[in-house]
Motif scaffolding. Structure first.
Motif, PDB file in Angstrom:
ATOM      1  N   ALA A   3      39.246  38.940  51.599  1.00  0.00           N
ATOM      2  CA  ALA A   3      39.020  40.171  50.841  1.00  0.00           C
ATOM      3  C   ALA A   3      39.821  41.304  51.455  1.00  0.00           C
ATOM      4  CB  ALA A   3      37.543  40.514  50.817  1.00  0.00           C
ATOM      5  N   THR A   4      40.086  42.307  50.636  1.00  0.00           N
ATOM      6  CA  THR A   4      40.833  43.484  51.073  1.00  0.00           C
ATOM      7  C   THR A   4      40.269  44.700  50.343  1.00  0.00           C
ATOM      8  OG1 THR A   4      43.056  44.372  51.400  1.00  0.00           O
ATOM      9  CG2 THR A   4      42.647  43.258  49.309  1.00  0.00           C
ATOM     10  N   ALA A   5      40.833  45.843  50.603  1.00  0.00           N
ATOM     11  CA  ALA A   5      40.438  47.045  49.872  1.00  0.00           C
ATOM     12  C   ALA A   5      40.712  46.817  48.384  1.00  0.00           C
ATOM     13  CB  ALA A   5      41.223  48.246  50.379  1.00  0.00           C
ATOM     14  N   PRO A   6      39.944  47.428  47.511  1.00  0.00           N
ATOM     15  CA  PRO A   6      40.137  47.178  46.084  1.00  0.00           C
ATOM     16  C   PRO A   6      41.385  47.849  45.533  1.00  0.00           C
ATOM     17  CG  PRO A   6      38.524  48.891  46.376  1.00  0.00           C
ATOM     18  CD  PRO A   6      38.860  48.390  47.749  1.00  0.00           C
ATOM     19  N   GLY A   7      41.984  47.206  44.550  1.00  0.00           N
ATOM     20  CA  GLY A   7      43.076  47.813  43.810  1.00  0.00           C
ATOM     21  C   GLY A   7      42.496  48.788  42.799  1.00  0.00           C
ATOM     22  N   PRO A   8      43.347  49.489  42.071  1.00  0.00           N
ATOM     23  CA  PRO A   8      42.875  50.525  41.150  1.00  0.00           C
ATOM     24  C   PRO A   8      41.973  50.011  40.043  1.00  0.00           C
ATOM     25  CG  PRO A   8      45.226  50.089  40.840  1.00  0.00           C
ATOM     26  CD  PRO A   8      44.796  49.344  42.061  1.00  0.00           C
ATOM     27  N   HIS A   9      42.124  48.767  39.620  1.00  0.00           N
ATOM     28  CA  HIS A   9      41.308  48.226  38.539  1.00  0.00           C
ATOM     29  C   HIS A   9      39.951  47.730  39.024  1.00  0.00           C
ATOM     30  CE1 HIS A   9      43.966  45.251  40.272  1.00  0.00           C
ATOM     31  NE2 HIS A   9      43.000  44.387  40.105  1.00  0.00           N
ATOM     32  N   GLN A  17      38.011  43.546  47.243  1.00  0.00           N
ATOM     33  CA  GLN A  17      38.644  42.706  46.228  1.00  0.00           C
ATOM     34  C   GLN A  17      39.163  41.448  46.892  1.00  0.00           C
ATOM     35  OE1 GLN A  17      41.728  44.596  43.868  1.00  0.00           O
ATOM     36  NE2 GLN A  17      42.916  42.731  43.911  1.00  0.00           N
ATOM     37  N   ILE A  18      39.056  40.339  46.200  1.00  0.00           N
ATOM     38  CA  ILE A  18      39.607  39.082  46.704  1.00  0.00           C
ATOM     39  C   ILE A  18      41.131  39.184  46.680  1.00  0.00           C
ATOM     40  CG2 ILE A  18      39.875  36.621  46.217  1.00  0.00           C
ATOM     41  CD1 ILE A  18      37.048  36.703  45.041  1.00  0.00           C
ATOM     42  N   VAL A  19      41.763  38.708  47.742  1.00  0.00           N
ATOM     43  CA  VAL A  19      43.229  38.695  47.815  1.00  0.00           C
ATOM     44  C   VAL A  19      43.741  37.578  46.906  1.00  0.00           C
ATOM     45  CG1 VAL A  19      45.213  38.283  49.310  1.00  0.00           C
ATOM     46  CG2 VAL A  19      43.264  39.583  50.162  1.00  0.00           C
ATOM     47  N   MET A  20      44.674  37.923  46.048  1.00  0.00           N
ATOM     48  CA  MET A  20      45.295  36.938  45.168  1.00  0.00           C
ATOM     49  C   MET A  20      46.757  36.800  45.576  1.00  0.00           C
ATOM     50  SD  MET A  20      43.610  38.046  41.534  1.00  0.00           S
ATOM     51  CE  MET A  20      44.111  39.753  41.677  1.00  0.00           C
ATOM     52  N   LEU A  21      47.066  35.733  46.269  1.00  0.00           N
ATOM     53  CA  LEU A  21      48.435  35.518  46.728  1.00  0.00           C
ATOM     54  C   LEU A  21      49.284  34.944  45.598  1.00  0.00           C
ATOM     55  CD1 LEU A  21      48.017  33.882  50.237  1.00  0.00           C
ATOM     56  CD2 LEU A  21      48.685  36.221  49.719  1.00  0.00           C
ATOM     57  N   GLY A  22      50.389  35.588  45.324  1.00  0.00           N
ATOM     58  CA  GLY A  22      51.349  35.045  44.379  1.00  0.00           C
ATOM     59  C   GLY A  22      52.158  33.949  45.049  1.00  0.00           C
ATOM     60  N   ARG A  23      52.785  33.121  44.262  1.00  0.00           N
ATOM     61  CA  ARG A  23      53.588  32.019  44.823  1.00  0.00           C
ATOM     62  C   ARG A  23      54.629  32.514  45.823  1.00  0.00           C
ATOM     63  NH1 ARG A  23      53.819  26.803  42.129  1.00  0.00           N
ATOM     64  NH2 ARG A  23      52.307  26.828  40.448  1.00  0.00           N
ATOM     65  N   PRO A  42      45.777  44.481  47.963  1.00  0.00           N
ATOM     66  CA  PRO A  42      45.117  44.450  46.661  1.00  0.00           C
ATOM     67  C   PRO A  42      46.120  44.153  45.562  1.00  0.00           C
ATOM     68  CG  PRO A  42      45.194  46.698  47.533  1.00  0.00           C
ATOM     69  CD  PRO A  42      45.764  45.799  48.575  1.00  0.00           C
ATOM     70  N   ALA A  43      45.627  43.594  44.480  1.00  0.00           N
ATOM     71  CA  ALA A  43      46.497  43.305  43.341  1.00  0.00           C
ATOM     72  C   ALA A  43      46.977  44.611  42.725  1.00  0.00           C
ATOM     73  CB  ALA A  43      45.741  42.486  42.313  1.00  0.00           C
ATOM     74  N   THR A  47      47.419  43.884  36.973  1.00  0.00           N
ATOM     75  CA  THR A  47      47.313  42.458  37.264  1.00  0.00           C
ATOM     76  C   THR A  47      46.095  41.849  36.583  1.00  0.00           C
ATOM     77  OG1 THR A  47      48.369  42.772  39.404  1.00  0.00           O
ATOM     78  CG2 THR A  47      47.131  40.751  39.122  1.00  0.00           C
ATOM     79  N   LEU A  48      45.000  42.582  36.603  1.00  0.00           N
ATOM     80  CA  LEU A  48      43.756  42.102  35.995  1.00  0.00           C
ATOM     81  C   LEU A  48      43.443  42.911  34.755  1.00  0.00           C
ATOM     82  CD1 LEU A  48      41.537  41.876  39.202  1.00  0.00           C
ATOM     83  CD2 LEU A  48      42.691  40.019  38.036  1.00  0.00           C
ATOM     84  N   GLU A  49      42.773  42.266  33.821  1.00  0.00           N
ATOM     85  CA  GLU A  49      42.312  42.957  32.632  1.00  0.00           C
ATOM     86  C   GLU A  49      40.806  43.114  32.724  1.00  0.00           C
ATOM     87  OE1 GLU A  49      41.877  42.041  27.925  1.00  0.00           O
ATOM     88  OE2 GLU A  49      43.711  41.396  28.905  1.00  0.00           O
ATOM     89  N   VAL A  50      40.326  44.340  32.637  1.00  0.00           N
ATOM     90  CA  VAL A  50      38.889  44.600  32.716  1.00  0.00           C
ATOM     91  C   VAL A  50      38.356  44.705  31.290  1.00  0.00           C
ATOM     92  CG1 VAL A  50      37.148  46.220  33.508  1.00  0.00           C
ATOM     93  CG2 VAL A  50      39.187  45.822  34.896  1.00  0.00           C
ATOM     94  N   THR A  51      37.336  43.889  31.010  1.00  0.00           N
ATOM     95  CA  THR A  51      36.727  43.874  29.693  1.00  0.00           C
ATOM     96  C   THR A  51      35.226  44.066  29.839  1.00  0.00           C
ATOM     97  OG1 THR A  51      38.397  42.308  28.923  1.00  0.00           O
ATOM     98  CG2 THR A  51      36.413  42.504  27.603  1.00  0.00           C
TER      99      THR A  51
END
Length: 54
Positions: A3-9, A17-23, A42-43, A47-51
């Motif tokens: 986990a890391t500090a949250p991104g804006p979303h 926020q969970i770290v999402m490593l790109g390839r 943070p992403a 990167t994420l869509e909030v619904t």
């Protein structure tokens, strides 16, 4: 799970926020010469869509 500090979303909803490593970062994460702070980020916005679910 890392986990890391949250991104804006995520910041509106949670303090971490969970770290999402790109390839492109997989090799950097496994390279012990790369500081973790350069990979565990943070992403970016968009990167994420909030619904909202009702």
């Amino acid at each position: 799970m890392l986990a890391t500090a949250p991104g804006p979303h995520v910041a509106r909803y949670h303090s971490r926020q969970i770290v999402m490593l790109g390839r492109d970062d997989w090799g950097r994460w496994l390279d012990s010469t790369v500081p973790a702070g350069e990979v565990l980020l943070p992403a970016p916005a968009g990167t994420l869509e909030v619904t909202q679910i009702r």
